[in-house]
Structure formats: structure tokens, C-alpha cells
Motif scaffolding. Structure first.
Motif, PDB file in Angstrom:
ATOM      1  N   GLY A 384       0.813  -1.212   0.000  1.00 12.51           N
ATOM      2  CA  GLY A 384       0.000   0.000   0.000  1.00 12.51           C
ATOM      3  C   GLY A 384       0.845   1.259   0.000  1.00 12.51           C
ATOM      4  N   VAL A 385       1.961   1.249   0.754  1.00 12.52           N
ATOM      5  CA  VAL A 385       2.862   2.403   0.751  1.00 12.52           C
ATOM      6  C   VAL A 385       3.486   2.581  -0.630  1.00 12.52           C
ATOM      7  N   LEU A 386       3.844   1.473  -1.286  1.00 10.38           N
ATOM      8  CA  LEU A 386       4.407   1.557  -2.640  1.00 10.38           C
ATOM      9  C   LEU A 386       3.402   2.167  -3.620  1.00 10.38           C
ATOM     10  N   LEU A 387       2.160   1.719  -3.546  1.00  9.22           N
ATOM     11  CA  LEU A 387       1.135   2.280  -4.430  1.00  9.22           C
ATOM     12  C   LEU A 387       0.897   3.751  -4.118  1.00  9.22           C
ATOM     13  N   ALA A 388       0.957   4.111  -2.842  1.00  8.63           N
ATOM     14  CA  ALA A 388       0.785   5.526  -2.478  1.00  8.63           C
ATOM     15  C   ALA A 388       1.919   6.378  -3.029  1.00  8.63           C
ATOM     16  N   THR A 389       3.137   5.834  -3.038  1.00  5.67           N
ATOM     17  CA  THR A 389       4.276   6.568  -3.608  1.00  5.67           C
ATOM     18  C   THR A 389       4.077   6.804  -5.098  1.00  5.67           C
ATOM     19  N   LEU A 390       3.632   5.751  -5.808  1.00  8.57           N
ATOM     20  CA  LEU A 390       3.363   5.916  -7.237  1.00  8.57           C
ATOM     21  C   LEU A 390       2.183   6.856  -7.464  1.00  8.57           C
ATOM     22  N   VAL A 586       9.876  13.850 -12.308  1.00 10.33           N
ATOM     23  CA  VAL A 586       8.916  13.126 -11.476  1.00 10.33           C
ATOM     24  C   VAL A 586       9.253  11.635 -11.450  1.00 10.33           C
ATOM     25  N   GLY A 587       9.659  11.079 -12.594  1.00  9.77           N
ATOM     26  CA  GLY A 587      10.097   9.692 -12.598  1.00  9.77           C
ATOM     27  C   GLY A 587      11.320   9.478 -11.724  1.00  9.77           C
ATOM     28  N   PHE A 588      12.267  10.416 -11.791  1.00  8.37           N
ATOM     29  CA  PHE A 588      13.450  10.341 -10.930  1.00  8.37           C
ATOM     30  C   PHE A 588      13.049  10.428  -9.459  1.00  8.37           C
ATOM     31  N   ALA A 589      12.177  11.390  -9.120  1.00  6.30           N
ATOM     32  CA  ALA A 589      11.761  11.568  -7.736  1.00  6.30           C
ATOM     33  C   ALA A 589      10.974  10.366  -7.230  1.00  6.30           C
ATOM     34  N   CYS A 590      10.174   9.747  -8.100  1.00  9.04           N
ATOM     35  CA  CYS A 590       9.399   8.575  -7.698  1.00  9.04           C
ATOM     36  C   CYS A 590      10.326   7.433  -7.294  1.00  9.04           C
ATOM     37  N   CYS A 591      11.330   7.160  -8.094  1.00 10.22           N
ATOM     38  CA  CYS A 591      12.278   6.094  -7.758  1.00 10.22           C
ATOM     39  C   CYS A 591      13.075   6.448  -6.503  1.00 10.22           C
ATOM     40  N   GLU A 592      13.452   7.709  -6.375  1.00 12.14           N
ATOM     41  CA  GLU A 592      14.189   8.133  -5.187  1.00 12.14           C
ATOM     42  C   GLU A 592      13.320   8.022  -3.937  1.00 12.14           C
ATOM     43  N   LYS A 595      13.213   4.510  -2.786  1.00 14.55           N
ATOM     44  CA  LYS A 595      14.456   4.125  -2.108  1.00 14.55           C
ATOM     45  C   LYS A 595      14.472   4.605  -0.666  1.00 14.55           C
ATOM     46  N   TYR A 596      14.066   5.854  -0.425  1.00 15.13           N
ATOM     47  CA  TYR A 596      14.083   6.388   0.934  1.00 15.13           C
ATOM     48  C   TYR A 596      12.948   5.826   1.782  1.00 15.13           C
ATOM     49  N   VAL A 597      11.789   5.635   1.181  1.00 20.34           N
ATOM     50  CA  VAL A 597      10.638   5.151   1.946  1.00 20.34           C
ATOM     51  C   VAL A 597      10.894   3.748   2.469  1.00 20.34           C
ATOM     52  N   PHE A 598      11.432   2.875   1.632  1.00 25.91           N
ATOM     53  CA  PHE A 598      11.622   1.488   2.034  1.00 25.91           C
ATOM     54  C   PHE A 598      12.994   1.243   2.662  1.00 25.91           C
ATOM     55  N   SER A 599      13.683   2.315   3.032  1.00 21.40           N
ATOM     56  CA  SER A 599      14.914   2.145   3.805  1.00 21.40           C
ATOM     57  C   SER A 599      14.620   1.774   5.243  1.00 21.40           C
ATOM     58  N   SER A 600      13.368   1.912   5.666  1.00 17.80           N
ATOM     59  CA  SER A 600      12.936   1.537   7.011  1.00 17.80           C
ATOM     60  C   SER A 600      11.915   0.416   6.907  1.00 17.80           C
ATOM     61  N   GLU A 601      11.877  -0.444   7.929  1.00 25.85           N
ATOM     62  CA  GLU A 601      10.921  -1.544   7.961  1.00 25.85           C
ATOM     63  C   GLU A 601       9.667  -1.198   8.746  1.00 25.85           C
ATOM     64  N   ASP A 602       9.623  -0.003   9.324  1.00 30.51           N
ATOM     65  CA  ASP A 602       8.461   0.412  10.101  1.00 30.51           C
ATOM     66  C   ASP A 602       7.466   1.131   9.189  1.00 30.51           C
ATOM     67  N   ILE A 603       6.197   0.709   9.229  1.00 33.59           N
ATOM     68  CA  ILE A 603       5.178   1.294   8.357  1.00 33.59           C
ATOM     69  C   ILE A 603       4.974   2.771   8.659  1.00 33.59           C
ATOM     70  N   GLY A 604       4.961   3.124   9.939  1.00 39.18           N
ATOM     71  CA  GLY A 604       4.772   4.522  10.298  1.00 39.18           C
ATOM     72  C   GLY A 604       5.888   5.402   9.779  1.00 39.18           C
ATOM     73  N   THR A 605       7.121   4.902   9.882  1.00 35.98           N
ATOM     74  CA  THR A 605       8.256   5.661   9.358  1.00 35.98           C
ATOM     75  C   THR A 605       8.170   5.797   7.846  1.00 35.98           C
ATOM     76  N   GLU A 606       7.751   4.722   7.166  1.00 34.77           N
ATOM     77  CA  GLU A 606       7.622   4.775   5.713  1.00 34.77           C
ATOM     78  C   GLU A 606       6.591   5.818   5.292  1.00 34.77           C
ATOM     79  N   ILE A 607       5.464   5.833   5.958  1.00 38.71           N
ATOM     80  CA  ILE A 607       4.419   6.810   5.610  1.00 38.71           C
ATOM     81  C   ILE A 607       4.887   8.226   5.916  1.00 38.71           C
ATOM     82  N   GLY A 608       5.551   8.407   7.064  1.00 41.03           N
ATOM     83  CA  GLY A 608       6.064   9.735   7.400  1.00 41.03           C
ATOM     84  C   GLY A 608       7.091  10.233   6.406  1.00 41.03           C
ATOM     85  N   THR A 609       7.974   9.338   5.963  1.00 41.01           N
ATOM     86  CA  THR A 609       8.965   9.726   4.956  1.00 41.01           C
ATOM     87  C   THR A 609       8.307  10.112   3.650  1.00 41.01           C
TER      88      THR A 609
END
Length: 777
Positions: A384-390, A586-592, A595-609
Motif C-alpha cells: 500500500g505504501v508503494l502504491l501511495a508513492t506511485l 517526477v520519474g526520478f523523484a518517484c524512484c528516489e 528508495k528512501y521510503v523502504f529504507s525503514s521496515e516500520d510502516i509509520g516511518t515509511e508513511i512519514g517519509t
């Protein structure tokens, strides 16, 4: 005269139509030569130069010597795979293997072996951690024995856990299989590059058989010694990694490219010439090669002169679909103002359709993988976080493109530019940032070393104080090193590298929506995305119509006009350039963000990032600022706006935004400099902190009995922390506010300059319209 005589006497390549060498020997042939061919060969009437660089007319070191040449950029992306496929298709009419097979062999299988090896290593690590925790915190309550954690391996870990030996054997086997598999793939790819380059040189030597020997001593003779030397040069140029001897006659002022563009150059050309001079003259006289990328670029420059003109039409990479095959459908949508999404989808090229299908397939596979719960670190919540990033990127594209400018640029172009930013710009930036970061760290360490030497040498430190006091003084007096490090990281490692990669990600995509009015789908490779027409050419344009509707009488459809680009006003073209560059960003920022969002395993941290990185689209704003310079260079004809002036404002905006964010922890460290080196009185607290750290980690790991071992209740410190915490909040708020201010200034800067440019382009449109009307009367 000698060059023309040599070209006339050169034999035709067997089995091929008349090549550019013979066709362009006469003035008539030169008159119809394409812009890409003219850019690739200098001399009278565009004839091929005498081979100076081991049977080639340009040097292997001539990357980026011509700012308007795309083949050099495409030779760097994906280790030159795209350009190598295009070279083989143009010269040998050989299509590459299907991409699903390449992804399976080059990505899926190595990645599967890598994941399996990581799973084994994680299992080994878990067993070692469990053993150490149980030895440090026994279930009988004795201990704790924290010295266990100081050793690299647990006591009797191999004796008590025989399964660990089997896991180590499995790790060695899987890792060896991965290493052998990768080596075989690289050797196979190097062999393919060797064979193809040998074929090119063979054809070039057939053409050069009537000429004298080259400047560097490798002529068209058939002696065994010459053949061995050529094969050695080919092997050096096509190996996976190594050095190639630089040509003896290499002129570092232009790297072997005598074109006019190389004499002036731009920022990238100057930087590359500096690197070329360092490697080819100062360092060791050799040119470093990686995956044959420089050789692939050299072959691409030569192939533009080898193949027939009718085959050098502009086409997409990967699918090799010519522009003329899908341009009429794009122009029909623009002319009829068809706003249906399905119509835009059906008008897309084969390449854009393939990209969209691959995106859907990858998301489907990831969704199934998340639902199966095979990996505890990637569940349906992470999906869900991945889809939200896209979704965040797609919403931005919807507002900028579909809602307001869907007829200025096509959906096909949006998909291609977004993919270029996501794949090419990001991968290039990651590798370059790693290399530049090492250099910045080394420079900062050297500066810090000499600063400490100077401070100690001049006696600014009191020798009577103890070592901890001296260390505290050094930290306080040299906190400026942290500022310098943050400055270099923000403006060099991050900003400069990413802005250059985004620009070249945009530049690598050749698309009809950003072609010039004089360019047609059959006008060669296209050295420039937008033709730079002179004022006289603009005034003589008889078919120009104001506005983007192209409702001119009796002009017919684009297909009836032979697939030429429909006439649009300059503001519409400027919008197309801006949207294309923003899509790349935007494509560059999406991939970046991924990378930063999934650098953490905590869902709350991922959403906050994700939320924090979505507040201000700095990458998109910087790309829009870059587009002003590109439009000024290519639409307004201002030759003074080269790469340096194009990226400078975006570089400053991006650098300031990152610098203030990176400066915040440096200022906090300066605020807490007294606490960096603890006193002897804090030894008890330090031991208590160690105990709490280890027991908490072991409890989270599930290796010890939680009813016996628990962290202490008075682990938190009291005193001045509350006041220091307030200072930290003030520092964070001030730096964050400065970053916001830099974004606001950048947005205002873009709005002001874009409105001025819109008025200038409108004036040019009116001038061209008046000139067209006068000509018709």
C-alpha cells in the motif's frame, strides 16, 4: 580534394545500399545529408574524415564532445545496452532478444540467487544473535555477561548449533553459483561486443583499403602483425573492465571530434575534456573502459556514416519503431482535440505500450508477493505504501499534463520521459553519487587533517589539559568541517549530480513532440531534439499558423503530408519541453522516494517519509526551471544558454534546499559538543545504557526470557536535556523554514521568468506570422 578522391575510390560494402561515404562525396549528396550525419563528420560538404583513430574517424575518448549528440548519452545508460542494440540493428539488421528473456537471465536469476544467499546469511546471523543473547542473559537469572557481545563469534556457537555448519556450506555454494553465473554473463557480453566491433572494423578496413596508413600506425594492410594488434585493441575496448591505450594523436582540446560544436562545447563537454586529459595524458596514457560503453559510443558515431540514409530515420530505442509509424495518430489527436483517454492510449507507440504493460506486470507480481506473506518485511501494508508513492507521482502528472496540457504533449511522450527519469536518471545518479561522495569524503578528511595539524602546531591547544578536554576543544573549534562537508554533499554530491542526470535523462529521449519544425521522422538520428532555426528560416516559414490547433486550409492529415510534424506555436512547444522535463524529474523523484521510503521496515516511518518528501516537489520545480533555459536555447535561438547556464538556477535551488536540511544535524552536534566525549563520572550511566541497549535488542529478537530480564526503569537522563531539546527544535524549525524559503524563492523565480519567456515567444510567433503573411501577398 584528397578526402573527396579517397571517398570516390572507396569500394561499396557488399550487400548494402550506397553508404553515406560514397553518397556524400559529391556536392549533391552533401546537400541532402541529414543533420545527424553532418554533426558526425566534419570537412568539406560533410565528407568522412580520414580515419585517424584505429580505423575510426573519431576517438574512443570523444564522449560528450558534441553537446547535441544523443548517442553518447544512450551509450552510458544501462551500460550501453540500448545503443549497442541500435548499432546492431542499423548495421546488421539484427534485432535484440526479447526483453523478457533479458530480464529473466540478467535480472531475475541473479536476483533470486542473491536473495537466497541473503536469506541464508540472515539465518546464520539470527542463530549467532540468539546464542549470544542466551549466553549474556541466562534463563537462571545469573549475569548479565555483556562481554559476550564484544567477541566476533559466540562461545561454542558451532558446537552447540550443528545446523550452522550446514548453513555456511549452503552460503558458500549459493554465493559461488551467483559469482560464476555473473562472470559467465559478463564474458558472454564481452564476446558479443568483440565480434560486433570486429565486423565494423572489417567493413571500415574494406573502405580504407585504398587509403594510406592511419596516423597511429594501424592501416588497412592484411599483415598478421597488424591483425594481432587490431584484435588486441578490440579486446581492450570491449572487455568488461580494463584500460585502453589512448590514441597517440589524441587532441585533448576536442577529444577527436572536429565538429564545430566541440570547439565551443558546454559545461559537460568541458568537464569531460578535463577528465579525458587527466586519464589520457597526465595519469597513465590509458583510457578506462567499463562494459565497452565508450567503444559503443564510438561505434554509434561511425555507424551514422556507414548505413544508408533511408535506414537512418528517427526511431525509438528498444522497439526500433520509426516516428512516421505513430506520429500521424498523435497529430490527429492534437488536431481534432480528442480528449478521450482511450484514444490517447491507442495512439501510443509500441515502446510506450510495452512500458505500461511492464509496469502493470511488475505491480501485479509485487502484489501477489505481498499477499503471500513470504517475506515478513514486505506485506500488503508495504504494498500500500508503494502504491501511495506511485499515486503521488501520478497525481502530479495528472495536474500538470492531463488536466491542462494534454494537447501540447502526448501521453506517449509522458510515459517515455517518466520511464527515462525512473530508470536512466536514477541509476546513473546512484552510481555517480557513490563515486563523487567518496571524493568529497576524502577531500573533507584531508582538510580536517591539515586543520588539526595546524591547530596543534601553532600551539592553540593547552598541553596541561587532559585528552578529553583537548578532544572537546578540537570538536568545537573544527565544527566548520561539518559545515563544509554538508555544503559539498548538498551542492556537489546531491544537487549537481542529480540535476545533470535529470537533464540527460530528458535529453536521451528523442520524441516527435519535441522535434523542430524543420525535422521530419526521416531526418536521421537527430542530433538535436529541437532544431535551431535561424531568423531567416523563421521568417521564410510559410506554413506557420498561430495557436496549437493547426486548422490550416487544405493541409490534410499528417499522413497525407508525409508524416511531417504539424506546425505549432512556440508557446505550445515550450510547454511540451517543460512537461517533458518535469515528467523526467517526477520519474526520478518517484524512484528516489521508493528508495528512501523502504529504507525503514516500520510502516509509520515509511508513511512519514513519503509525506515529508511529497510536501515540496523540489525535483519537478528544478526541472521546470531548467526548461526555461532549454527553451531559450532551442526555441529563442540564444546560443549563450548552454548546459552550464541551463542547470545553474536549478542547481542553486536544489543545493540550498538540501544544504539547510543537512546543516541541521551539524548545528545540533555543535550544540551537544560537551556530551560527545563523556566524563569518568558517567561510566556507570554508560554501562547502564549498554545493558538497556542489549537487553532491549534481545527481547525484540525473542531470544531471552522476558520475565527474567527487563530494561531498568531509570535509564532516562535528567537535567539539562529538556532545555537542549528545545534548542534542537528551534534549530530544526529554522533550517526547515530556510529550506521552505528556498523553494518559495525558486517558485517565484520560475513564475517570473516563464511569463517573460511566454511574452518573448508570443512576439516571435507574431513576427513569424507577419513575415508569412507578407510572403504570401
Amino acid at each position: 580534394r584528397e578526402c573527396n578522391r579517397w571517398v570516390r575510390e572507396a569500394p561499396h560494402i557488399p550487400g548494402m545500399a550506397e553508404s553515406s561515404y560514397q553518397r556524400r562525396a559529391s556536392p549533391a549528396g552533401a546537400a541532402v545529408g541529414t543533420s545527424a550525419q553532418v554533426d558526425s563528420a566534419s570537412g568539406d560538404a560533410g565528407t568522412r574524415r580520414r580515419p585517424r583513430y584505429r580505423n575510426f574517424s573519431t576517438s574512443v575518448c570523444a564522449l560528450f564532445s558534441n553537446p547535441g549528440r544523443r548517442s553518447d548519452c544512450c551509450s552510458i545508460a544501462l551500460c550501453g545496452v540500448l545503443q549497442a542494440d541500435r548499432n546492431r540493428y542499423l548495421l546488421l539488421d539484427q534485432r535484440p532478444p526479447p526483453w523478457w528473456r533479458r530480464l529473466l537471465v540478467w535480472v531475475a536469476l541473479p536476483f533470486a540467487l542473491f536473495v537466497a544467499d541473503q536469506k541464508i546469511l540472515n539465518r546464520i546471523q539470527n542463530i549467532q544473535i540468539s546464542t549470544k543473547c542466551q549466553q549474556a542473559f541466562p534463563d537462571d537469572g545469573s549475569g548479565p555477561y555483556l562481554d559476550v557481545f564484544n567477541s566476533t563469534t559466540a562461545i561454542d556457537v558451532y558446537v552447540e548449533n550443528p545446523a550452522l555448519t550446514d548453513l555456511r556450506i549452503a552460503h558458500i555454494g549459493v554465493f559461488s553459483a551467483l559469482l560464476i553465473f555473473v562472470v559467465v554473463l559478463l564474458a558472454r557480453a564481452a564476446s558479443h561486443r568483440f565480434n560486433f566491433r570486429s565486423q565494423i572494423i572489417s567493413k571500415l578496413r574494406d573502405l580504407d583499403s585504398g587509403a594510406d596508413a592511419n596516423d597511429d600506425g594501424i592501416g588497412g594492410g592484411n599483415s598478421a602483425r597488424t591483425d594481432r594488434k587490431i584484435r588486441s585493441e578490440i579486446r581492450s575496448a570491449t572487455r568488461t573492465c580494463g584500460c585502453l591505450r589512448a590514441p597517440d594523436n589524441l587532441d585533448n582540446s576536442n577529444n577527436g571530434d572536429d565538429s564545430a560544436a566541440s570547439t565551443s562545447g558546454d559545461l559537460c563537454s568541458c568537464l569531460w575534456r578535463t577528465v579525458s586529459a587527466m586519464f589520457c595524458r597526465v595519469c597513465c596514457g590509458c583510457w578506462c573502459e567499463c562494459c565497452g560503453m565508450c567503444a559503443t559510443a564510438q561505434e554509434g558515431r561511425e555507424i551514422e556514416l556507414l548505413v544508408p540514409a533511408d535506414k537512418m530515420q528517427r526511431m525509438d530505442y528498444v522497439t526500433f519503431q520509426p516516428f512516421s509509424a505513430y506520429l500521424p495518430a498523435l497529430e490527429d489527436i492534437r488536431r481534432t482535440r480528442n480528449g478521450k483517454l482511450l484514444s490517447h492510449w491507442r495512439a501510443m507507440s509500441d515502446l510506450a505500450t510495452v512500458l505500461m504493460k511492464w509496469i502493470g506486470l511488475v505491480l501485479l507480481i509485487l502484489g501477489i508477493y505481498a499477499l503471500t506473506s513470504i517475506d515478513a518485511s514486505f506485506t500488503y501494508k508495504n504494498m500500500g505504501v508503494l502504491l501511495a508513492t506511485l499515486f503521488q507521482s501520478f497525481v502530479l502528472l495528472y495536474l500538470l499534463y492531463w488536466k491542462w496540457h494534454r494537447f501540447d504533449i502526448s501521453l506517449d511522450a509522458v510515459v517515455k520521459f517518466f520511464a527515462a527519469g525512473f530508470l536512466f536518471s536514477t541509476s546513473s545518479a546512484i552510481i555517480i553519487e557513490m563515486l563523487v561522495s567518496l571524493g568529497v569524503s576524502l577531500v573533507t578528511a584531508i582538510i580536517g587533517f591539515f586543520a588539526v595539524i595546524i591547530e596543534v602546531g601553532f600551539g592553540s591547544l593547552d598541553d596541561s589539559r587532559n585528552s578529553k578536554e583537548v578532544l572537546k576543544t578540537l570538536i568545537k573549534d573544527n565544527i566548520w568541517l561539518g559545515v563544509v562537508f554538508a555544503l559539498l554533499n548538498a551542492f556537489v554530491v546531491a544537487s549537481l549530480t542529480e540535476e545533470l542526470c535529470k537533464y540527460f535523462g530528458f535529453w536521451m529521449v528523442d520524441h516527435p513532440d519535441v522535434m523542430g519544425e524543420n525535422d521530419t521522422p526521416s531526418s536521421g538520428n537527430g542530433a538535436n531534439a529541437i532544431s535551431r532555426k535561424s531568423n531567416a528560416d523563421q521568417e521564410d516559414d510559410k506554413e506557420f499558423t498561430i495557436g496549437g490547433d493547426d486548422n490550416d486550409d487544405g493541409t490534410g492529415s499528417p499522413g497525407e503530408r508525409g508524416g511531417d510534424v504539424a506546425r505549432r506555436n512556440l508557446n505550445s512547444k515550450g510547454v511540451a519541453v517543460t512537461i517533458a522535463m518535469v515528467c523526467t524529474a517526477v520519474g526520478f523523484a518517484c524512484c528516489e522516494n521508493l528508495k528512501y521510503v523502504f529504507s525503514s521496515e516500520d510502516i509509520g516511518t515509511e508513511i512519514g517519509t513519503l509525506v515529508a518528501r511529497s510536501i515540496f516537489p523540489v525535483h519537478a520545480l528544478a526541472a521546470a526551471i531548467q526548461s526555461i533555459g532549454v527553451c531559450r536555447r532551442d526555441l529563442e535561438g540564444d546560443a549563450s544558454h548552454q548546459l552550464g547556464r541551463i542547470i545553474f538556477p536549478a542547481w542553486m535551488l536544489h543545493g540550498c534546499f538540501d544544504f539547510f536540511l543537512m546543516l541541521s544535524p551539524v548545528l545540533m552536534a555543535m550544540n551537544h559538543s560537551d556530551e560527545i566525549v563523556s566524563d569518568d563520572d558517567d561510566a556507570i550511566n554508560t554501562e547502564e545504557i549498554r545493558y538497556n541497549t542489549y537487553v532491549t535488542a534481545c527481547l525484540e529478537h525473542g531470544s531471552i526470557d522476558g520475565t527474567v530480564w527487563q530494561p531498568t526503569d531509570d535509564a532516562d537522563n535528567t537535567g539539562g536535556d529538556e532545555e537542549l531539546s528545545e534548542v534542537d527544535v528551534i534549530i530544526s524549525a529554522a533550517m526547515f523554514g530556510a529550506s521552505i524559503l528556498s523553494v518559495v524563492i525558486g517558485a517565484v523565480y520560475y513564475l517570473v521568468l516563464s511569463r517573460r519567456q511566454k511574452r518573448r515567444l508570443g512576439s516571435l510567433d507574431m513576427a513569424r506570422l507577419e513575415g508569412s503573411t507578407t510572403g504570401l501577398v
